[in-house]
Scaffold this motif. Structure first.
Motif, short mmCIF file in Angstrom:
data_model
loop_
_atom_site.label_atom_id
_atom_site.label_comp_id
_atom_site.label_asym_id
_atom_site.label_seq_id
_atom_site.Cartn_x
_atom_site.Cartn_y
_atom_site.Cartn_z
N LEU A 16 118.26 53.62 10.84
CA LEU A 16 117.94 52.20 10.70
C LEU A 16 118.19 51.47 12.02
CD1 LEU A 16 117.11 49.84 8.87
CD2 LEU A 16 119.53 49.54 8.35
N VAL A 17 119.31 51.76 12.66
CA VAL A 17 119.62 51.12 13.94
C VAL A 17 118.60 51.55 15.00
CG1 VAL A 17 121.36 50.87 15.75
CG2 VAL A 17 122.07 50.90 13.36
N THR A 18 118.17 52.80 14.97
CA THR A 18 117.15 53.28 15.91
C THR A 18 115.83 52.56 15.69
OG1 THR A 18 118.20 55.44 16.06
CG2 THR A 18 115.88 55.32 16.69
N ARG A 19 115.43 52.38 14.44
CA ARG A 19 114.19 51.65 14.15
C ARG A 19 114.32 50.19 14.60
NH1 ARG A 19 114.62 53.90 8.98
NH2 ARG A 19 114.56 51.85 8.04
N TYR A 20 115.49 49.61 14.39
CA TYR A 20 115.75 48.24 14.83
C TYR A 20 115.63 48.16 16.36
CZ TYR A 20 118.09 43.79 15.56
OH TYR A 20 118.39 42.51 15.96
N PHE A 21 116.22 49.13 17.07
CA PHE A 21 116.13 49.17 18.53
C PHE A 21 114.67 49.20 18.97
CE2 PHE A 21 115.42 51.79 22.27
CZ PHE A 21 116.16 51.12 23.23
N ARG A 22 113.88 50.09 18.36
CA ARG A 22 112.46 50.19 18.73
C ARG A 22 111.72 48.88 18.48
NH1 ARG A 22 112.18 55.83 16.02
NH2 ARG A 22 112.83 57.16 17.74
N HIS A 23 112.02 48.25 17.35
CA HIS A 23 111.40 46.96 17.03
C HIS A 23 111.75 45.93 18.10
CE1 HIS A 23 110.13 43.55 14.54
NE2 HIS A 23 111.28 42.99 14.86
N CYS A 24 113.02 45.85 18.47
CA CYS A 24 113.46 44.90 19.49
C CYS A 24 112.88 45.23 20.85
CB CYS A 24 114.99 44.87 19.57
SG CYS A 24 115.78 44.14 18.13
N LEU A 25 112.78 46.53 21.17
CA LEU A 25 112.22 46.94 22.45
C LEU A 25 110.75 46.52 22.55
CD1 LEU A 25 112.40 48.42 25.15
CD2 LEU A 25 111.91 50.54 23.92
N GLU A 26 109.97 46.77 21.52
CA GLU A 26 108.56 46.37 21.53
C GLU A 26 108.42 44.87 21.69
OE1 GLU A 26 106.72 47.91 18.01
OE2 GLU A 26 107.11 49.99 18.59
N ASP A 27 109.22 44.12 20.95
CA ASP A 27 109.18 42.66 21.02
C ASP A 27 109.62 42.17 22.40
OD1 ASP A 27 108.80 40.06 19.73
OD2 ASP A 27 110.99 39.88 19.94
N SER A 28 110.69 42.76 22.94
CA SER A 28 111.19 42.35 24.25
C SER A 28 110.20 42.66 25.35
CB SER A 28 112.53 43.03 24.55
OG SER A 28 113.53 42.59 23.67
N LEU A 29 109.58 43.85 25.30
CA LEU A 29 108.58 44.21 26.31
C LEU A 29 107.38 43.27 26.25
CD1 LEU A 29 108.52 48.11 26.23
CD2 LEU A 29 108.93 46.67 28.24
N PHE A 30 106.91 43.00 25.06
CA PHE A 30 105.76 42.10 24.90
C PHE A 30 106.06 40.72 25.49
CE2 PHE A 30 103.48 38.94 22.29
CZ PHE A 30 102.17 39.31 22.57
N THR A 31 107.20 40.17 25.13
CA THR A 31 107.58 38.83 25.60
C THR A 31 107.82 38.83 27.11
OG1 THR A 31 108.57 38.31 23.47
CG2 THR A 31 109.28 36.98 25.34
N LEU A 32 108.55 39.81 27.60
CA LEU A 32 108.87 39.86 29.02
C LEU A 32 107.63 40.02 29.87
CD1 LEU A 32 111.06 40.00 31.23
CD2 LEU A 32 111.11 42.46 30.86
#
Length: 157
Positions: A16-32
């Protein structure tokens, strides 16, 4: 005694934490990538932006490795920095440390991923796990997403 209260609930599962990390990474990359592209292509990307982008990975790494503190740990200060860079680093660190612990950011971290249901989310340890994954995802995004590449813009060079 304190530990018995902290560890009453089991930690969130690693998957679950790994999926959360991936979700945050995709969102952070998109925004950045959008922010950096707009700053560069609008002509407003300057020396302060470069300094901030160069310091943020160190700041996020410090939050992960040294823990969240009131001030930038002394071992993270580079003796080669100019006084201006030191002031910027100290300011960015304190802003990030306060922001990541704010009630608003804690709620956002907890509610941003649909796989986490409120009844399952019961302990301060869970918040810590998600906060750590969120910071790690932002760090990974900064390391990967600040330089335009053929992959990020879809053009073969």
């Amino acid at each position: 005694m304190f530990d018995s209260f902290v560890f009453m609930a089991p930690p969130l599962p690693d998957d679950l934490v790994t999926r959360y990390f991936r979700h945050c990474l995709e969102d952070s990359l998109f925004t950045l990538r959008r922010q950096v592209r707009m700053a560069r292509m609008s002509g407003r990307f300057g020396a302060n932006d470069e300094t901030r982008l160069s310091l943020m990975p160190m700041i996020l790494q410090s939050l992960l490795e040294d823990g969240i503190r009131d001030r930038l740990p002394l071992q993270r200060v580079d003796p080669e920095w100019s006084p201006e860079t030191l002031v910027i680093a100290m300011h960015l660190y304190s802003v990030e440390a306060r922001r990541i612990q704010s009630p608003e950011e804690t709620r956002r971290i907890q509610q941003t991923f649909p796989d986490i249901k409120t009844p399952d989310f019961t302990s301060a340890e869970h918040t810590g796990q998600l906060r750590e994954a969120y910071i790690a995802a932002r760090l990974a995004a900064l390391r990967d997403g600040t330089t335009p590449t053929s992959l990020s813009i879809g053009i073969e060079l």
